[in-house]
Design an enzyme around this catalytic site. Sequence first.
Site: not given
Ligand SMILES: *Cc1c(COP(=O)(O)O)cnc(C)c1O
Length: 386
Positions: A35, A276
């Site tokens: 993702k 700045y």
């Molecule tokens: C993002 C996510 C993961 C992966 O989590 P990590 O901590 O990056 O390993 C697994 N399951 C779900 C439902 C997620 O949203």
Amino acid sequence: MFRGPVAEISLSAIGQNLQAIRKIVKNRPVIAVVKADAYGHGAVEVSKRLLKEGISYLAVAYINEAVELRDAGITVPIIVLFDTEDVKSIFDFNLMPVICDMDNALSLSRESKKRNIPLKVHVKVDTGMGRMGLHGNHIITDLMKISDMHGLEITGMLSHFSEADLSDRTYAKIQLERFNAIKEKISEKLKRRIFSHIANSAAILSFQEAHLDAVRPGLMLYGYSPFNYGTNPPLPPFAKGGQGGITHGINLIPAMSIKTRILCIRNVPSGTPISYGRTFITKRPSRIGVIPLGYADGYNRLFSNNAEVLVNRRRAPVAGRVCMDLTMIDLTDVKGAKEKDEVVIIGRQGNESIKAEELAFRSNTISYEILTTLGSRSKRTYVETH
Ligand SMILES: *Cc1c(COP(=O)(O)O)cnc(C)c1O
């Protein structure tokens, strides 16, 4: 000319991290979480590489992310974690939705009926994250209703831990117990086992009982451990001897390097205010470099006077406020630094390295956010070395 940062992504590092995960989970199937454009690493390239390594499933957050992978010719099952709104695309692109409530299930079933095409679905149960999934005291009846819906075949059940770093496992254990209880009841009623998964990176590393039928690593694939330096170990991970949190003897290789080049250098006298707000005033005759990177590129303004970069294998501190497109660095102690020299924001130069955790610590966030923000705004290149 592209002056912004370059993200150099090591695909071989991602391959090795996957192998390390497989070793820990004794070759259970891996659902690779790609993702947010593979945590800023580029979902298409990363997924293609993972497929070469024989990955079983990919998981994304939203349907459009899955469509991008299908358009790139990826045919492996794709689990869509948080999005069932566009039911047509789920069928058109052969995606595997995660059902979170009864309305989701009904609209998918209706579409299935209309097309006369059965649909494999995973169902999410909320065991304590308080975010999405079937919840309350009617989870089992809901699951049975979904299972009876026309066209829907429950091929998986999942849940998610709320302790992302599992520094305290008490709550995670309760969540796993709830999950296992639901799994047993539903298996009894359906007279078959349901493929179940709950383990994120933290659980892969430290909670073996949660590995179940498959695991869902995200962060680990990209070379980081989720364990927080805020708790354990007590030292920031980049301090002497620290290796970026508990890695349980496994060797994760950070896949992303962020680099740029020095835009210009000026020699200025002692007492010169920089950037700045004049928050940095030189205390000696100084060499101040300017780099073409700012908060618009994801380099957080919290790094003002509060982070380092690597130049000529040495650490150079950020001098003054980070601007929108520019940041100043103090090169006074970096011998031989000159214009156009490589500047490493995250990554390695000689024996020095800067990890995402270091920047996370300095900006009061987690490495996930550092990787996604810097990775998504950089021009990416892919390498097969690490
Ligand atoms: C993002 C996510 C993961 C992966 O989590 P990590 O901590 O990056 O390993 C697994 N399951 C779900 C439902 C997620 O949203």
